[in-house]
Every structure is written in C-alpha cells, then in structure tokens.
Design an enzyme around this catalytic site. Structure first.
Site, PDB file in Angstrom:
ATOM      1  N   ILE A 161      35.684  39.095  28.028  1.00  0.00           N
ATOM      2  CA  ILE A 161      36.173  37.596  28.250  1.00  0.00           C
ATOM      3  C   ILE A 161      34.747  36.738  27.863  1.00  0.00           C
ATOM      4  CG2 ILE A 161      36.446  35.749  29.989  1.00  0.00           C
ATOM      5  CD1 ILE A 161      38.131  38.237  31.621  1.00  0.00           C
ATOM      6  N   ARG A 169      34.228  36.599  39.964  1.00  0.00           N
ATOM      7  CA  ARG A 169      34.787  36.621  41.321  1.00  0.00           C
ATOM      8  C   ARG A 169      33.873  36.008  42.314  1.00  0.00           C
ATOM      9  NH1 ARG A 169      38.654  38.314  39.390  1.00  0.00           N
ATOM     10  NH2 ARG A 169      39.632  40.549  39.505  1.00  0.00           N
ATOM     11  N   ASP A 173      36.619  28.741  39.261  1.00  0.00           N
ATOM     12  CA  ASP A 173      37.972  29.212  39.362  1.00  0.00           C
ATOM     13  C   ASP A 173      38.157  30.086  40.732  1.00  0.00           C
ATOM     14  OD1 ASP A 173      40.635  29.302  37.864  1.00  0.00           O
ATOM     15  OD2 ASP A 173      39.932  31.666  37.525  1.00  0.00           O
ATOM     16  N   GLU A 210      38.418  33.171  49.404  1.00  0.00           N
ATOM     17  CA  GLU A 210      39.567  32.473  48.677  1.00  0.00           C
ATOM     18  C   GLU A 210      40.687  32.687  49.253  1.00  0.00           C
ATOM     19  OE1 GLU A 210      38.798  33.258  44.333  1.00  0.00           O
ATOM     20  OE2 GLU A 210      40.820  34.043  44.442  1.00  0.00           O
ATOM     21  N   HIS A 265      42.042  30.084  41.220  1.00  0.00           N
ATOM     22  CA  HIS A 265      41.993  31.382  40.499  1.00  0.00           C
ATOM     23  C   HIS A 265      43.221  31.657  39.544  1.00  0.00           C
ATOM     24  CE1 HIS A 265      40.846  36.047  41.137  1.00  0.00           C
ATOM     25  NE2 HIS A 265      41.286  35.757  39.832  1.00  0.00           N
ATOM     26  N   GLY A 316      42.636  31.957  36.104  1.00  0.00           N
ATOM     27  CA  GLY A 316      41.645  32.459  34.800  1.00  0.00           C
ATOM     28  C   GLY A 316      42.659  32.822  34.024  1.00  0.00           C
ATOM     29  N   SER A 317      43.772  33.677  34.296  1.00  0.00           N
ATOM     30  CA  SER A 317      44.612  34.246  33.315  1.00  0.00           C
ATOM     31  C   SER A 317      46.100  33.655  33.282  1.00  0.00           C
ATOM     32  CB  SER A 317      44.814  35.755  33.495  1.00  0.00           C
ATOM     33  OG  SER A 317      45.384  36.081  34.908  1.00  0.00           O
TER      34      SER A 317
HETATM   35  C1  8YV Z   1      44.439  38.030  37.665  1.00  0.00           C
HETATM   36  C2  8YV Z   1      42.233  38.359  37.444  1.00  0.00           C
HETATM   37  O1  8YV Z   1      45.194  36.740  37.897  1.00  0.00           O
HETATM   38  O2  8YV Z   1      42.361  40.200  36.009  1.00  0.00           O
HETATM   39  C3  8YV Z   1      41.803  39.697  36.804  1.00  0.00           C
HETATM   40  O3  8YV Z   1      40.973  40.391  37.222  1.00  0.00           O
HETATM   41  O4  8YV Z   1      41.200  38.165  38.332  1.00  0.00           O
HETATM   42  C4  8YV Z   1      43.052  37.430  37.320  1.00  0.00           C
HETATM   43  O5  8YV Z   1      43.286  37.546  35.780  1.00  0.00           O
HETATM   44  C5  8YV Z   1      44.868  38.750  38.935  1.00  0.00           C
HETATM   45  O6  8YV Z   1      44.424  40.075  38.599  1.00  0.00           O
HETATM   46  C6  8YV Z   1      46.263  38.868  39.352  1.00  0.00           C
HETATM   47  O7  8YV Z   1      46.175  39.364  40.598  1.00  0.00           O
END
Ligand code: 8YV
Length: 313
Positions: free
Chosen positions: A152, A232, A256, A261, A280, A282-283
């Site tokens: 990333i 994190r 994020d 959290e 949160h 990110g993805s």
């Molecule tokens: C996800 C994340 O949203 O991949 C990771 O480590 O923190 C995030 O991309 C998450 O894991 C989903 O619970």
C-alpha cells in the site's frame, strides 16, 4: 447428505460473503468462541476485526483454518495459530490501490481544508466569496514521508510522485533499489518527522509500531505538517495527537483509523476543525470489497480442504 464444514463467523457479514458462503459452510455464531471446547468447529472467518486469541483457538481441536477478510491481522494471535499449525489467511494486494487512494483522499482533504469548506459551503454563513478565507497548505512539490513502504505504501508513493512530491520513506528494511524509477529516499524516522510536510502512516500494527507517533514525535514534526493515518489507530497516540492538533504543534490530520475505534462520541478530537475523519474506509469500494470477499472465502475453503491457502501470513 454430507455435513457442511462448521465455521464460526462474525454475526453480521456483507452480502458478498453471504452469497459466496451459501451452501458451502454451516455458520456458527461468534459467541461460540466464548463457549466451551468444541470438536465440531472446522474454521473461523473474521470480517470486522473481532479478536481471535490463543485461548479461543485452543478450544477447537479440529480447527483447520482462520480466514481474515482484510490484509491486517493484528486482531488475530498469529503466533498462537502457527504453534497450533493453523494457517491464517488474508487478502493482500487487491486492496493496495484502493487504500492508497484513500490515503490521498485524506491527504488532499486535510491539506486543503475540505471538511471546513464543505461545512461552510452548505451553511447560511456563506453569503459571499472571500479570497482570504480558508487558506490551506500546498500539496504538489511538498515533501511526503511514508512510514511503512509495503504494497500500500508503495502505491501511495506512486500517487505522490504524480503530484510532484519529494518522497521520503522509513521501514524496517530499506528497499534494495528504486522501483519504476520513482525517486524514493530512505531516511531514519527522526529525519522523516523533521523533514516531511505530510507524514503518512501505513505500517502494520505490531508491538514495535504501537504508539509509534506520540508526544516526542509530534514535537519533532513541522508546525505546518499534516499527519495521515491509514494504518491502525494505535500506531498514533490519541491523547498526544489531540494535544498536537489543539496546540497547533502540527497543522492538521487526516485519519482513516483511530484508537479506540470508534472514539467516544464526546472525545475532544471530534470537535476539532483541523482533523478530517473517515470511519475506516481504506478498502471500502464495491469492487475491492468483492475481491476481498472472494479471496477470504477461497482461503477458507482451501483451508477446510487441507490445501494451501491463496494468501496466508
Ligand atoms: C478492511 C483493513 O476494511 O485490510 C485491512 O487490514 O483494515 C480493511 O481494508 C478490513 O479488514 C475489513 O474488516
């Protein structure tokens, strides 16, 4: 009829996961982890970062696999799983670009005061355009310091290069060479903190990185610096960050993730103008989350079938 493998999952799963798991497993409630020894449990699928401890895994003598939806596995005791010979699957690579996009979203938003601008543009206070209000900080040709240059982090670097930024990075092992002719400069953490206009945290959460950015580190940063955390929450000390933003020891932050959290709803960080927050995300795109679902289910099914997982830690 043959018995389906019995898998403990979060009680709430995404539609993608529900669809992909249909007819393949028997879902057991998360509370099974807190029950007694159970020889019938075959697998665990983690969705929303619920803790999986050594004590949990030890209760299931026939556990074959722990599959995580996501790349970060700090909520799973990976060492205990290794000692028990249980593979832990995760979903790397597919979310690199998406999470890097989120880092840039926060970097741009925090630097250019988008949160304040959005609020003002909607409010009744906005009655005339004033060229003197809400001046942000430049982004192009500034220095970015990336802490943790994995998959990333590397995608973040590529995006920063497109913004003509000077790119510093810090990680445990410096890269052997500069890939794709990106000009990446390895520096110590102190040098990165001192020289960067934008500090981006994207390292895994480990014992070493817990509280990595605290009071002393903020003191080393420029007063004009912007901190971005897409790693994190516990990588950054929340109390120290709140103080640094309140006292303008740094200019702004884009987060994020937070620790805890979510933050308590009355936490002082939430009332600051110079912090841009996301819950949160990110993805969190439809496309990437679909791929993550597919890989985590594939990992689970492979593990249940005693085969090597697509990706494991
Ligand atoms: C996800 C994340 O949203 O991949 C990771 O480590 O923190 C995030 O991309 C998450 O894991 C989903 O619970």
């Amino acid at each position: 009829m043959t018995q389906l493998p019995r898998v403990i999952t979060d009680d709430v799963l995404s539609d993608n996961l529900i669809e992909l798991l249909a007819g393949k497993i028997e879902r057991l409630p998360w509370a099974t982890l807190d029950g007694g020894v159970d020889e019938t449990v075959d697998g665990i699928l983690t969705f929303g970062h619920m803790l999986v401890t050594a004590g949990h895994m030890a209760k299931f003598p026939n556990l074959k696999v722990v599959s995580n939806y996501g790349v970060g596995v700090d909520h799973i005791d990976v060492e205990a799983a290794r000692n028990l010979n249980i593979p832990v699957g995760n979903t790397p690579h597919v979310l690199n670009g998406t999470t890097a996009d989120q880092a840039m979203t926060l970097l741009l938003a925090a630097g250019r005061r988008l949160r304040e601008g959005d609020r003002y543009a909607r409010s009744s206070e906005f009655t005339y355009f004033d060229p003197a209000y809400m001046l942000g900080t430049e982004i192009h040709h500034q220095t970015v310091g990336i802490i943790g240059l994995g998959g990333i982090g590397y995608q973040i670097a590529r995006r920063c290069a497109a913004f003509d930024m000077n790119i510093l990075y810090h990680k445990r092992t410096p890269l052997a060479d500069n890939p794709e002719n990106l000009k990446l400069t390895y520096v110590s953490l102190d040098e990165l903190l001192q020289q960067s206009d934008f500090v981006v945290c994207i390292c895994p959460l480990t014992e070493d990185t817990t509280g990595l950015i605290g009071k002393e580190e903020f003191a080393k940063m420029k007063n004009s610096a912007v901190l971005i955390n897409v790693a994190r929450g516990p990588v950054v000390d929340t109390a120290a960050l709140t103080e640094a933003l309140q006292q303008r020891i740094i200019y702004a932050a884009g987060l994020d993730v937070t620790d805890p959290e979510p933050l308590p709803r009355d936490h002082p960080l939430l009332s600051l103008d110079n912090v841009t927050l996301a819950p949160h995300l990110g993805s969190a795109t439809m496309q990437t989350r679909r791929k993550m679902a597919e890989i985590s289910v594939e990992n689970l099914l492979l593990g249940l079938d005693d085969q090597t997982l697509l990706h494991s830690v």
